[in-house]
Design a protein around this motif. Structure first.
Motif, short mmCIF file in Angstrom:
data_model
loop_
_atom_site.label_atom_id
_atom_site.label_comp_id
_atom_site.label_asym_id
_atom_site.label_seq_id
_atom_site.Cartn_x
_atom_site.Cartn_y
_atom_site.Cartn_z
N TYR A 19 44.55 36.99 50.60
CA TYR A 19 43.93 36.70 49.93
C TYR A 19 44.71 35.80 48.42
O TYR A 19 43.72 34.71 48.21
CB TYR A 19 42.65 38.05 49.53
N VAL A 24 42.83 32.15 48.03
CA VAL A 24 42.26 32.33 46.47
C VAL A 24 42.65 31.07 46.58
O VAL A 24 42.21 30.00 45.74
CB VAL A 24 42.52 33.34 45.80
N ILE A 33 40.78 27.65 47.98
CA ILE A 33 40.54 27.84 47.32
C ILE A 33 39.59 26.38 46.01
O ILE A 33 38.77 25.85 46.22
CB ILE A 33 39.47 28.97 47.82
N LEU A 34 40.98 27.03 45.41
CA LEU A 34 40.69 26.50 43.73
C LEU A 34 40.82 25.42 44.07
O LEU A 34 40.28 24.46 43.06
CB LEU A 34 41.43 27.42 43.03
N ARG A 41 34.06 24.90 47.82
CA ARG A 41 34.23 26.09 46.95
C ARG A 41 33.63 27.32 47.24
O ARG A 41 33.81 28.60 47.79
CB ARG A 41 35.00 25.55 45.99
N HIS A 42 32.22 27.19 47.09
CA HIS A 42 31.53 28.13 47.45
C HIS A 42 31.03 28.81 49.27
O HIS A 42 31.43 30.23 49.49
CB HIS A 42 29.50 27.32 47.54
N PHE A 51 34.76 30.92 50.14
CA PHE A 51 34.51 32.36 49.13
C PHE A 51 33.02 32.93 49.97
O PHE A 51 33.48 33.82 50.05
CB PHE A 51 33.34 31.82 47.51
N SER A 52 31.89 32.79 50.14
CA SER A 52 31.10 32.78 50.87
C SER A 52 31.52 33.55 52.20
O SER A 52 31.08 34.83 52.49
CB SER A 52 30.09 32.36 51.36
N CYS A 95 34.87 34.36 52.98
CA CYS A 95 35.83 35.15 52.78
C CYS A 95 35.64 36.67 51.81
O CYS A 95 35.70 37.58 51.80
CB CYS A 95 36.79 35.15 52.27
N SER A 96 34.49 36.13 51.68
CA SER A 96 33.59 37.80 50.25
C SER A 96 32.80 38.51 51.11
O SER A 96 33.13 39.65 50.95
CB SER A 96 32.96 37.13 49.48
N ARG A 106 25.83 37.09 54.42
CA ARG A 106 27.05 36.33 52.95
C ARG A 106 27.03 35.23 54.64
O ARG A 106 28.27 34.46 53.86
CB ARG A 106 28.18 37.07 52.34
#
Length: 313
Positions: A219, A223, A226-227, A235-236, A239-240, A242-243, A294
């Motif tokens: 992770y 991260v 993703i950044l 990016r959204h 993140f969605s 992986c979250s 999610r």
């Protein structure tokens, strides 16, 4: 030989949560609703992935495997726990039955934890190297990883269960728990348990510490990757995706670590029983909810296929 026969004749009784029947019934209703929700939710996830061709990808292959594991995992614990809640712990479990339940609990729980680690690796490859993702995560490799999780869980569960139930049991046989967990059973043994305690620690490190460390490292790279994505939508979405996995990981590993990564001498039966509720009843029912809420692709597939499914999440 006489001691072995005496041990195998033992029957274990589960200590009720409360001496008050009304409270037991309330707990029974809560556990029953969570168990039914777990069965329906995870069955829905599996059937949706199986029926929707757009979800025939490595990520959803592992998610479907996780859903099936959760069904069998919760079914290892829930039925007997529900019966004992209604009977105030008067229904005993045999020596062989207790060993069988412990084996399947450790087997399926271990495979579950390893599979979560594999899912983190899958997300790592998808985000770090999306162009080569399908080449790296071939179906043959996915199948080998899923089978590997089961084989590792089977071997560890067989060794640990055999070691614990090789011990002599004497004195009282009342378990301060709602299923045959490793540490509560070990406390009932009247022999030298140092080898068994060392084995519990080794299994916990293999199943909890190593996968969680690999997940954490994955992770960090995820991260960072993703950044670097330029579009906000990209990016959204990343993140969605992986979250949801990270939420499940923290619940599963956090609660299990509280119990199994502590010295056996500091084990608190009452606290252990309460924390165990999280990863035996709460997590299995939350997993399908978390993933469906999610994950847009899965949510869309659920809405599209809802008329063919046993429930709607």
């Amino acid at each position: 030989m006489g001691d072995e026969n005496q041990t195998t004749d033992i029957q274990f009784h589960f200590h009720p949560f409360s001496p008050i029947l009304e409270i037991q019934i309330l707990i029974f209703v809560a556990f029953l609703l969570m168990y039914i929700g777990s069965l329906l939710g995870n069955a829905t996830i599996f059937l949706t992935v199986w029926a929707e061709r757009s979800l025939h990808t490595p990520m959803y292959f592992f998610l479907a495997n996780l859903a099936v594991l959760e069904i069998f995992y919760s079914s290892t614990v829930a039925p007997l726990a529900l019966v004992n809640l209604l009977t105030m712990g008067r229904i005993p479990i045999s020596f062989t039955g207790c060993g069988t339940q412990m084996f399947f609990f450790v087997f399926l729980g271990s495979a579950d934890c390893v599979l979560l680690g594999i899912m983190a690796y899958d997300r790592f490859v998808a985000i770090r190297d999306p162009l080569r993702y399908t080449l790296i995560m071939r179906w043959q490799l996915c199948a080998q990883l899923a089978v590997g999780a089961l084989v590792l869980g089977f071997i560890l569960a067989l060794q640990l269960t055999a070691l614990i139930f090789h011990l002599p049991f004497c004195g009282h046989n009342r378990i301060t728990h709602f299923y045959c967990d490793v540490l509560p059973i070990l406390r009932l043994a009247c022999g030298d348990t140092r080898m068994q305690e060392a084995m519990i620690f080794i299994v916990s490190v293999i199943i909890l510490t190593i996968p969680f460390s690999l997940i954490s490292i994955s992770y960090i790279f995820i991260v960072a990757a993703i950044l670097k994505i330029r579009s906000a939508e990209g990016r959204h979405k990343a993140f969605s995706t992986c979250s949801s996995h990270l939420t499940v990981v923290l619940l599963q590993y956090g609660c299990c670590s509280l119990i199994y990564l502590r010295p056996s001498s500091s084990y608190n039966p009452e606290m252990g029983r309460v924390v165990s509720v999280v990863y035996t009843f709460v997590t299995p029912v939350l997993n399908p909810l978390i993933y469906s809420m999610r994950n847009k692709e899965l949510k869309d597939a659920l809405n599209k296929k809802e008329k063919y499914l046993p429930c709607k999440i």
